[in-house]
Design a protein around this motif. Structure first.
Motif, short mmCIF file in Angstrom:
data_model
loop_
_atom_site.label_atom_id
_atom_site.label_comp_id
_atom_site.label_asym_id
_atom_site.label_seq_id
_atom_site.Cartn_x
_atom_site.Cartn_y
_atom_site.Cartn_z
N ARG A 4 44.95 91.34 92.46
CA ARG A 4 44.42 90.99 91.16
C ARG A 4 45.00 89.51 90.53
O ARG A 4 44.16 88.70 90.15
CB ARG A 4 45.01 92.20 90.04
CG ARG A 4 44.36 91.87 88.79
CD ARG A 4 44.90 93.11 87.87
NE ARG A 4 44.35 92.92 86.55
CZ ARG A 4 43.44 92.90 85.86
NH1 ARG A 4 42.32 93.30 86.66
NH2 ARG A 4 43.01 92.62 84.78
N GLU A 5 46.28 89.27 90.92
CA GLU A 5 46.96 88.03 90.38
C GLU A 5 46.20 86.79 91.26
O GLU A 5 46.27 85.84 90.72
CB GLU A 5 48.33 88.13 90.44
CG GLU A 5 48.98 88.99 89.51
CD GLU A 5 48.88 90.50 89.94
OE1 GLU A 5 48.61 90.63 91.17
OE2 GLU A 5 49.23 91.33 88.94
N LEU A 8 42.89 86.00 90.00
CA LEU A 8 42.65 85.39 88.64
C LEU A 8 43.41 83.55 88.93
O LEU A 8 42.69 82.74 88.60
CB LEU A 8 43.77 85.83 87.87
CG LEU A 8 44.02 85.39 86.38
CD1 LEU A 8 42.80 85.51 85.57
CD2 LEU A 8 45.23 85.89 85.82
N GLU A 9 44.24 83.65 89.81
CA GLU A 9 44.74 82.08 89.96
C GLU A 9 43.54 81.31 90.84
O GLU A 9 43.47 80.10 90.45
CB GLU A 9 46.15 82.05 90.88
CG GLU A 9 47.24 82.63 90.04
CD GLU A 9 47.64 82.01 88.99
OE1 GLU A 9 47.38 80.55 88.88
OE2 GLU A 9 47.52 82.48 87.72
N LYS A 12 40.87 80.30 88.36
CA LYS A 12 41.32 79.21 87.43
C LYS A 12 41.03 78.16 88.17
O LYS A 12 40.63 77.22 87.66
CB LYS A 12 42.82 79.52 87.08
CG LYS A 12 43.04 80.70 86.04
CD LYS A 12 44.57 80.87 85.99
CE LYS A 12 45.57 80.19 85.46
NZ LYS A 12 46.80 81.12 85.32
N SER A 32 41.23 82.27 96.62
CA SER A 32 42.27 83.31 96.46
C SER A 32 42.87 84.04 97.68
O SER A 32 43.86 84.70 97.70
CB SER A 32 41.88 84.54 95.42
OG SER A 32 40.79 85.06 96.11
N TYR A 43 38.22 93.45 88.35
CA TYR A 43 37.66 92.82 87.20
C TYR A 43 36.31 93.33 86.75
O TYR A 43 36.00 93.23 85.62
CB TYR A 43 37.78 91.33 87.36
CG TYR A 43 38.94 90.84 87.28
CD1 TYR A 43 39.59 90.43 86.31
CD2 TYR A 43 39.80 90.53 88.68
CE1 TYR A 43 40.94 89.74 86.17
CE2 TYR A 43 40.88 89.97 88.82
CZ TYR A 43 41.70 89.75 87.34
OH TYR A 43 43.07 89.33 87.42
N LEU A 49 36.00 88.21 85.58
CA LEU A 49 36.98 87.53 86.27
C LEU A 49 37.22 86.23 85.60
O LEU A 49 38.27 85.74 85.27
CB LEU A 49 36.93 87.63 87.60
CG LEU A 49 38.08 86.59 88.31
CD1 LEU A 49 39.50 87.13 88.25
CD2 LEU A 49 37.63 86.65 90.06
N ASP A 52 38.41 86.17 81.90
CA ASP A 52 39.89 86.19 81.86
C ASP A 52 40.38 85.04 82.51
O ASP A 52 41.40 84.74 81.90
CB ASP A 52 40.21 87.43 82.92
CG ASP A 52 39.82 88.67 81.81
OD1 ASP A 52 39.46 88.73 81.19
OD2 ASP A 52 40.13 89.89 82.80
N ALA A 53 40.04 84.45 83.51
CA ALA A 53 40.78 83.24 83.93
C ALA A 53 40.37 81.99 83.02
O ALA A 53 41.55 81.14 82.75
CB ALA A 53 39.91 82.63 85.47
N SER A 56 43.18 82.86 80.20
CA SER A 56 44.77 82.57 80.89
C SER A 56 44.72 80.63 80.91
O SER A 56 45.97 80.24 80.64
CB SER A 56 44.74 82.72 82.42
OG SER A 56 45.80 82.69 82.63
#
Length: 197
Positions: A4-5, A8-9, A12, A32, A43, A49, A52-53, A56
């Motif tokens: 999940r993390e 997200l990274e 981004k 990722s 997501y 996704l 959300d990115a 963030s």
């Protein structure tokens, strides 16, 4: 970090490099080190996704100009000096090459094509309006009432969106914090004269 993390990274980084429209699910997976099934599992969709990115990323930038505001010379909350100081910090984030705010304009323009993303970001924008108020007025975000979000928060967010548009379209002619503050002073002066009359 878990998938999940990692997703997200990776999302981004893809957003900053390619933008929202040009980022594919495969780009995110490659960036990722995860797999396509992870996007749906964690997501629901690539667009969720990316939304959300984006949120963030905005939170990270707002932390930067909020930290800059806290590191100021101690201007009075609610003062014109605080108004100028905070906008100066915000605008400094817009001057940076590859600014996140360019991505914001892309998302605004394409919002109708992605209603699920638009709705998600609209909720985040409301919380952004709540979060921006303490930078100008002092106090704590959790203490800001909804009525203040719907008036003062929306006022600040409208100024923010206008600045983002200007700094994205033509940075050399975009409004500076000094110019914005001078305009505010003129509005205050005109309103004071109107009340006296």
């Amino acid at each position: 970090m878990g998938h999940r993390e990692d997703l997200l990274e990776g999302a981004k980084r893809c957003l900053l490099e390619k933008g929202f429209v040009r980022t594919t699910a495969r780009d995110i997976v490659k960036e990722s080190g995860t797999n396509l099934a992870s996007i749906g599992y964690h997501y629901g969709s690539k667009d969720k996704l990316l939304a959300d990115a984006y949120v963030s990323l905005v939170e990270g930038v707002s932390d930067a100009f909020d930290a800059g505001e806290r590191a100021t010379t101690g201007t009075e909350p609610g003062s014109v000096e605080r108004f100028q100081e905070v906008w100066s910090n915000v605008i400094s984030t817009m001057r940076q090459p590859g600014s996140l705010w360019h991505l914001s304009m892309e998302i605004v323009v394409m919002g109708d094509r992605l209603p699920e993303v638009r709705d998600h970001l609209a909720r985040a924008q409301r919380e952004g309006a709540r979060g921006i108020i303490p930078m100008f007025m002092g106090g704590m975000e959790e203490d800001v009432p909804d009525e203040t979000v719907d008036t003062l928060g929306k006022f600040y967010m409208t100024l923010m969106m206008g600045l983002i548009a200007q700094w994205t379209f033509d940075p050399p002619s975009a409004t500076t914090a000094d110019e914005l503050t001078a305009g505010l002073r003129r509005v205050i002066e005109a309103a004071s004269k109107s009340q006296e009359a």
